[in-house]
Design a protein around this motif. Sequence first.
Motif, short mmCIF file in Angstrom:
data_model
loop_
_atom_site.label_atom_id
_atom_site.label_comp_id
_atom_site.label_asym_id
_atom_site.label_seq_id
_atom_site.Cartn_x
_atom_site.Cartn_y
_atom_site.Cartn_z
N LYS A 295 -58.51 -49.67 16.65
CA LYS A 295 -59.17 -48.58 15.93
C LYS A 295 -60.46 -49.05 15.25
O LYS A 295 -61.49 -48.37 15.30
N ALA A 296 -60.39 -50.23 14.63
CA ALA A 296 -61.59 -50.79 13.99
C ALA A 296 -62.65 -51.10 15.05
O ALA A 296 -63.85 -50.90 14.83
N THR A 297 -62.19 -51.58 16.21
CA THR A 297 -63.11 -51.87 17.31
C THR A 297 -63.79 -50.59 17.79
O THR A 297 -65.01 -50.56 18.02
N LEU A 298 -63.01 -49.52 17.90
CA LEU A 298 -63.57 -48.24 18.37
C LEU A 298 -64.57 -47.68 17.38
O LEU A 298 -65.63 -47.16 17.77
N ILE A 299 -64.28 -47.79 16.08
CA ILE A 299 -65.21 -47.30 15.06
C ILE A 299 -66.54 -48.05 15.17
O ILE A 299 -67.62 -47.44 15.12
N ALA A 417 -73.82 -46.75 10.10
CA ALA A 417 -72.89 -47.67 9.44
C ALA A 417 -72.58 -47.27 8.01
O ALA A 417 -71.48 -47.53 7.51
N ARG A 418 -73.51 -46.60 7.35
CA ARG A 418 -73.30 -46.23 5.96
C ARG A 418 -72.61 -44.88 5.82
O ARG A 418 -72.16 -44.52 4.72
N THR A 419 -72.56 -44.09 6.89
CA THR A 419 -71.96 -42.75 6.78
C THR A 419 -70.79 -42.55 7.74
O THR A 419 -69.66 -42.37 7.32
N LEU A 420 -71.06 -42.59 9.03
CA LEU A 420 -70.03 -42.28 10.02
C LEU A 420 -68.93 -43.34 10.07
O LEU A 420 -67.73 -42.99 10.09
N SER A 421 -69.28 -44.61 10.06
CA SER A 421 -68.27 -45.67 10.18
C SER A 421 -67.28 -45.67 9.02
O SER A 421 -66.06 -45.72 9.24
N PRO A 422 -67.74 -45.61 7.74
CA PRO A 422 -66.77 -45.56 6.64
C PRO A 422 -65.89 -44.30 6.69
O PRO A 422 -64.70 -44.37 6.36
N LEU A 423 -66.47 -43.17 7.08
CA LEU A 423 -65.69 -41.93 7.17
C LEU A 423 -64.56 -42.07 8.18
O LEU A 423 -63.40 -41.73 7.90
N LEU A 424 -64.88 -42.60 9.36
CA LEU A 424 -63.85 -42.79 10.38
C LEU A 424 -62.82 -43.83 9.93
O LEU A 424 -61.62 -43.71 10.25
N ALA A 425 -63.27 -44.85 9.19
CA ALA A 425 -62.35 -45.88 8.70
C ALA A 425 -61.30 -45.28 7.75
O ALA A 425 -60.13 -45.66 7.77
N VAL A 426 -61.75 -44.33 6.92
CA VAL A 426 -60.81 -43.69 5.97
C VAL A 426 -59.69 -42.98 6.72
O VAL A 426 -58.51 -43.04 6.30
N TYR A 427 -60.01 -42.34 7.81
CA TYR A 427 -59.00 -41.54 8.53
C TYR A 427 -58.26 -42.32 9.62
O TYR A 427 -57.17 -41.91 10.04
N TRP A 428 -58.80 -43.44 10.07
CA TRP A 428 -58.18 -44.15 11.20
C TRP A 428 -57.53 -45.47 10.82
O TRP A 428 -56.58 -45.89 11.47
#
Length: 909
Positions: A295-299, A417-428
Amino acid sequence: MSLRSRFNLSRLAIDYPWLTLGFWIAVSVAGLLAFSSLKYALFPDITFPVVVVNASAELTTAQATETKLTQPLEQALQKLEAEGLSGVRSSTYPGRAIVSLSFDVGTNLEQSVKRVDATLKPLKLPNGATYKITPVNLNESAVASYAIESKTQTLSRLTTVTQERILPTITQVPGVLKVNLLGVPVGAPVKTPPSKPNAAEQVALDAGSSAVRFNGREALSFEVVKRSDANTLDVVKVVDQAVVTLRSQLPDVQLTLAATQADYIREATDSTVDALGLAIALSVIVIFPFLWNWKATLISALAIPTSLFGTFIVMALFGFNLETITLLALALVVGIIVDDAIVDVENIARHLDEGGKSPRQAAIEATDEIGLTVTAATLTIAAVFLPVGLMQGVVGQFFRPFGITVSAAVIISLLVARTLSPLLAVYWLRPRRNHPTTHSWTGFVQVYWTLLRWSLNHRGIVIGIALLSFVAGLALIPIIPKGFIPKLDRGEFNITYTAPLPLAAQAQAAQAQAAQQAQATGSNVTGGNAATLPPGVDPAALAAQAPPVNPIADSLETAKKLEAFVLKSPEVETVFTTVGTRQQPNKGILYVKLKKGHTVHTAALQDQFRQQLPVIKGVTTSIEDIQFVDTGGEKPLQIALVGDDSLVLSQTAKTIKQRLEKLPGFADVTTTGNANTKDNIFEIERWNARRVAYVSANLRQDIALGTATDRVVAITNEVKPAAVTLDLGGDSARVGEIFSSFGVTLGLAVISILVVLLLLFRSWTDPFVIVLSLPLSIVGALLASLLTRSDFGMISVIGIIFLLGLANKNAILLVDYINQLRRSGLSRTDAILKAAPVRLRPILMTTAATILGMLPIALGLGAGAELRAPMAIAIIGGLITSTLLSLIVVPVIYALLDDLRLRLTGRKG
C-alpha cells in the motif's frame, strides 16, 4: 502552533479530502488532454535566422571588390548589432560579394530582412552595383524526398506529369512551405534572367537543372520543405497520405520515399518513451523492498503519473514538443518525482510503526516534521534548473524546454507529495509489528551507526578522504573525452563530392573575366583566372571552339562511380543521389540509408568508406553525419585563421591541412582560398570585418572532438606566423560556448540554492554544510564517464547540474533533522547519531529509485541512445559517490562548522 505546523499543506489536504481528490482528478484529466496535443520531434524548435546579401559590381579583382563593395556593405550592416546581429561573414570574389548575417537565436527573420533592406537603401555603392537580400531560416528544412520513376515514360514526359499532377497536390499539404523539383533533364528550358548574363554566369545558369538517381537508376525527385513552425512528423504523415492518393491516380508512376527525417525521429522518440516507461517501473519496484508494504509502495507510485499529468499541462502551455530533450527531462525527473512521495510516505509509515498513533495523527505529525524539509529540498532543485531554463543563445534555446520541464515536474511532484500522498496514507496505511525487513534492516543500520560514530571521532581522516576524492575527480578532467553531441548510429549519412568543372567551362569563365579586366584597364590582358587552366591551354581558343557547356554531365559520371561502389556494400539499403543542387553543377550528394538491423555501426562504416571509396582525379569527397540542426553545412571541427594578408592565411591553412591529413582521426580536411596565388587572389573570406581562412574537418569514430580540437590548436600554434591569430568555429566553438554558459548557470544555481537554504535554516553554517557536499557528486560523474568512455559534453554537463539538486536534497534531509533533534534537547553528537540512521532509509530509497530509473537510459538501448546515455551515466556515477560520501561526510562537516561557529560566537556546544 509551530511554523512547520502552521504552513503544513498536508493538514489542509487531509481536512478536505474530496477537494484534494477532485483537484488531482481534474489535473489528471487535463494532463491527458494536454498530452494528446503534444507533438513528437527530434529536438526543440531552434531557429538560426540568417540574412544573405548577394551583391555584384563591375570590378575585376577580389581586392577591389573587397574594398569597394564588401567593406561598405559590412560597415553599414554592423550597425544592426543593436537589432540582434551576432556575426557577419562574407566571401568575396572578383566582381561579387556574398555577405551572410547571423542574428541571435529567436530573432524575427522577417523583421531582420526589413532592417537590412532599410540599412542598405541609402548606401552608396559603385556604379552599376546590384544586390539581392535573401532570408534563410535553417529550421525550414527538407523533411522528405520522394523518387519519381516510370517504366513507360521518359524523364521529359515524367517532368511534365510531375509539374502538372504531383507538385500541385503536395504543395497544398498543411505545413509545407515549398516543394523543390530535382532531376529535370539536362537541356530543359530555364528561366532567362532580365539581362544577358556573362559567360561565367551562364555556366551556373545552364546548370540550373539537376540530375537525380535512386539505387543506380535515373529518376526525378520532389523535395518537401516544411515551414519553420510545422511539425516534421505531422507534415511527413500528411504528405505520405497524399502520395498514396497520387499512386492510385498515376498507376504507371512509381513514387518511393527516398529520404526522410521522420523515421529516425519516430524511432528515437519511441525509444525514449520506452526508456521512460521502464524507468517508472524500476523506480516503483525498488520501493517495495525498503518499505515491505504494497500500500505504501502504491501511494508512492501514484505520485509519478499524477505529477507527469501536471507537467504535460505546463509543457502544452509553453508550446513544447515531446522530443529528445523534454522526454529525457521526464525520464530523469521520475526519480525526483517519486522521491518526495517516498520521503513523506516513509516518514508516515515510521510514525505508524512506532505505535500509539492513529493514521491521521501519524500523518499530521510526520508531515509536520518532514514537510518544510521536503519543500525546501524540492525548491532548491527547481532553483537549480530555473537558471537552465533562462539560459541565452543557442544553448539556451536548446535547454530551455529541459529546465522548465524539470522545474515544473518537481514543483508539481512536491504538491502531490504534500497533499495526495498524505491523504491516501491516512486511509490506506495501518500500524505493523515485526514486519519482515525489521531485523535485516536493523543490522544494516547498526553497521552504519558504528561507522558514523567512528567518523565523528576521526574527522580529519574523513575530510582528508573527501578532499582526496575531489582532487582525484578534478585530475580526471584532462583525460576524459570531451565532445559536443555524441555520434549517433542513425543508419544514414551523406557522401558529398566536388568534381572539377570541365575545361571548356573554366575557359569560358576565365575568358569572360579576362575580357572584363582588359576593358577596365584598357590593355590586352589574358591572365587572371586563366591561371587555373592547365599550362599551354589558350582560354580564348578553347572557349571559342567549345560547344555549349554542360558541366552536370561530367559531374553525373563522378556520382555514378561513387554510387556503384556504395551499392556493393551489404549494409546499404538505398542510395539517393542528387547532382547539381544549389546552382553548383560540379557538386553532388549521395544520401546513404543502411538496412534495418545493420551489423556495422554507422560511424565505423563511414570510416570504411573513407578508406575504400574510389579515388577520382580532381574529385574531393566528404562523408558527413546527418546534422541535428541545419547550421549551413559546416563540419564539426573548424578553425578560423585571422589576419590581414589573404595569401598568408591561405598558405597557413594549406600547411595545417597537410599536417592534419597525416594524423589519425581526421577526415575530409578542407580549406578556403585554395585558388589564391601570389599574383591572383580569387577568394577573400571575412568574419566580423577581419580576413580569415577556414580549416574544416570531419572526425573519425576513434577521436573525441575535444582531443581533436586540442591537436589542431597545437599544430596551428606551431605553424602560423605571428601576424595570424586563431579562432575556433563549428562544434569546437560550441563546446566552449556550452561550458562557458553552464559555468554561469552553475554559479547561478549554487547562489539560488544558498538563498533557499538561508531562508530555511536562517544561519550560514548549515547552508555551507550542504553546499560543501555538492562537489562529492562530481567525482563519481567524471569517473563513470571515464570508465564508460562516454564523451563529456553538452548532455553530460546537464547531468552534473541535475546531480547538484539530488545531492543537495539528501544533505538537507540530514541537516534539518539533526537540527530538529537538537532543538528537542539532544546533544549535537547524539542528534547526529540518531538523525542519520533515521534518514538512511529514505536517502537510500530515493537514490536507488533514481539510479534504477536512469539504468534503461544509461544502457544505451534503442535509437538515439548515444545521446541519452552520457547524462544517465554521469548521474548514476555521481549519485553513487555522493550518497556514499555524504552519509558520512555531511555529518562530519556539520560538526566541524558547528565547532567553528561556536568558537566565533564564544559559546559552548
